[in-house]
Design a protein around this motif. Structure first.
Motif, PDB file in Angstrom:
ATOM      1  N   LEU A  45      40.596  25.675  32.498  1.00  0.00           N
ATOM      2  CA  LEU A  45      40.883  26.660  31.464  1.00  0.00           C
ATOM      3  C   LEU A  45      39.647  26.923  30.621  1.00  0.00           C
ATOM      4  N   ARG A  46      38.876  25.885  30.337  1.00  0.00           N
ATOM      5  CA  ARG A  46      37.622  26.107  29.609  1.00  0.00           C
ATOM      6  C   ARG A  46      36.725  27.060  30.398  1.00  0.00           C
ATOM      7  N   ARG A  50      35.452  30.743  29.305  1.00  0.00           N
ATOM      8  CA  ARG A  50      34.025  31.107  29.267  1.00  0.00           C
ATOM      9  C   ARG A  50      33.786  32.398  30.039  1.00  0.00           C
ATOM     10  N   ARG A  51      34.466  32.562  31.176  1.00  0.00           N
ATOM     11  CA  ARG A  51      34.346  33.829  31.920  1.00  0.00           C
ATOM     12  C   ARG A  51      34.914  34.983  31.101  1.00  0.00           C
ATOM     13  N   PHE A  52      36.030  34.738  30.438  1.00  0.00           N
ATOM     14  CA  PHE A  52      36.634  35.764  29.590  1.00  0.00           C
ATOM     15  C   PHE A  52      35.683  36.138  28.456  1.00  0.00           C
ATOM     16  N   ARG A  57      32.020  39.940  25.923  1.00  0.00           N
ATOM     17  CA  ARG A  57      30.683  40.213  25.394  1.00  0.00           C
ATOM     18  C   ARG A  57      30.096  41.466  26.047  1.00  0.00           C
ATOM     19  N   GLU A  58      30.189  41.570  27.358  1.00  0.00           N
ATOM     20  CA  GLU A  58      29.637  42.720  28.077  1.00  0.00           C
ATOM     21  C   GLU A  58      30.393  44.007  27.743  1.00  0.00           C
ATOM     22  N   ASP A 105      41.470  47.138  29.755  1.00  0.00           N
ATOM     23  CA  ASP A 105      42.770  46.861  30.372  1.00  0.00           C
ATOM     24  C   ASP A 105      42.726  45.563  31.169  1.00  0.00           C
ATOM     25  N   GLN A 106      41.626  45.332  31.879  1.00  0.00           N
ATOM     26  CA  GLN A 106      41.488  44.109  32.655  1.00  0.00           C
ATOM     27  C   GLN A 106      41.407  42.884  31.756  1.00  0.00           C
ATOM     28  N   LEU A 107      40.710  43.002  30.637  1.00  0.00           N
ATOM     29  CA  LEU A 107      40.630  41.890  29.690  1.00  0.00           C
ATOM     30  C   LEU A 107      42.016  41.528  29.153  1.00  0.00           C
TER      31      LEU A 107
END
Length: 344
Positions: A45-46, A50-52, A57-58, A105-107
């Motif tokens: 999950l960490r 981090r990917r999220f 950020r991008e 939407d993907q986020l």
């Protein structure tokens, strides 16, 4: 096109809320609750958070496009560009905004998937209550529409020493079998072998009991951890849904600009006042969002990364120094929004 009236300041505040809530999630999964150390929580999950964080950020650092307002001003003052040039700039805006809308939407969908995966790992009482009371916003509807389980799977790992215990017990059993074979070769009686077989069976049963107990303890820690993380994760879904209003407002502005452009004669030297006003509105919001990210939010992401990388007992935890700094910086970002909207 459906449109919800929200002030520019509220749209920007919604972006800050996503970052602030993500910081709260990071603090929760790195802190400790009721004596359960969160270093026992799954690393998966960490890693997912981090990917999220990187995707968010991008998405917030959306860059810039040629100024449509400047193109209109040049068209009105000179003959250097044509209406075709203005429409080309507008299309570039539409393409960028459409891509960002998909990313938002993907986020929101990824946040919903994390929330559902965490609910599945929580104790039954918490899981059942959550499924009964969870809000069904846009992200939830999109998740349900996929007609499948979430693609984000949390790899809940057992405590490492469980496997080591199994290996030790298996090795011990093997050693005892070798001893029994050696005794048999020197003509040990069947009566003498019987206690060794009984002892091996006892050891095997004890080993299975040890493994079962350790798995139960790991499941208890894991379930408690998931129950605690579920609350801020649900808030993350809600604020992501609300933050999509920023890009949808931009989308609506560009739709209105397109309508005005389609009604404008290609050979006309006159630039409609309504077009100038609508372009100014869109560019004001876009530039303010860009400066909000660069001057405030991108720096906060570094704090969140530090939280997700921190060991148990480090700067993590809902009341830890890192989390307090995230809150303070987010409040400073919100206070600075009026200045950013004025273009200063």
């Amino acid at each position: 096109m459906e449109h919800q009236e929200v002030s520019p300041a509220q749209l920007l505040e919604a972006l800050v809320s996503v970052v602030a809530t993500l910081g709260e999630v990071a603090a929760t999964v790195t802190g400790s609750h009721q004596g359960v150390q969160q270093c026992l929580s799954p690393d998966s999950l960490r890693a997912a958070l981090r990917r999220f964080t990187q995707s968010l950020r991008e998405t917030l650092d959306h860059g810039s496009v040629p100024s449509l307002g400047q193109a209109l001003a040049t068209l009105r003052a000179t003959s250097w560009i044509s209406w075709a040039d203005v429409r080309a700039v507008a299309k570039a805006w539409q393409k960028l905004v459409a891509a960002l809308r998909d990313r938002w939407d993907q986020l929101a969908l990824e946040a919903a998937e994390l929330c559902v995966a965490c609910a599945d790992a929580a104790p039954a009482r918490a899981r059942d209550l959550w499924y009964e009371t969870a809000r069904r916003g846009t992200a939830w509807h999109r998740l349900a529409a996929t007609a499948q389980r979430p693609t984000v799977a949390l790899d809940w790992e057992e405590v490492a020493w469980v496997g080591a215990t199994c290996n030790v017990l298996e090795a011990a059993a093997t050693d005892k079998e070798e001893v029994a074979t050696s005794e048999e070769e020197v003509a040990t009686s069947e009566e003498e072998l019987a206690p060794s077989e009984e002892e091996a069976a006892t050891n095997k049963a004890m080993g299975e009991a040890v493994v079962a107990a350790s798995q139960a303890r790991a499941a208890t820690r894991r379930g408690h951890w998931a129950e605690v993380a579920l609350v801020p994760l649900e808030r993350l879904v809600d604020v992501c849904d609300r933050a999509t209003m920023f890009i949808r407002n931009m989308d609506y502005c560009l739709w209105e600009i397109k309508i005005i452009l389609n009604r404008t004669k290609k050979a006309s030297p006159n630039v409609p006042v309504a077009l100038v006003a609508k372009v100014a509105e869109a560019e004001q919001l876009w530039e303010a969002g860009s400066h909000l990210a660069k001057e405030h939010l991108l720096g906060i992401f570094e704090l969140i990364d530090n939280l997700l990388l921190s060991p148990c007992g480090g700067p993590g935890g809902p009341g830890g120094p890192c989390n307090r700094t995230v809150d303070e910086w987010c409040q400073e970002a919100i206070k600075d929004i009026p200045r950013l909207l004025q273009g200063q």
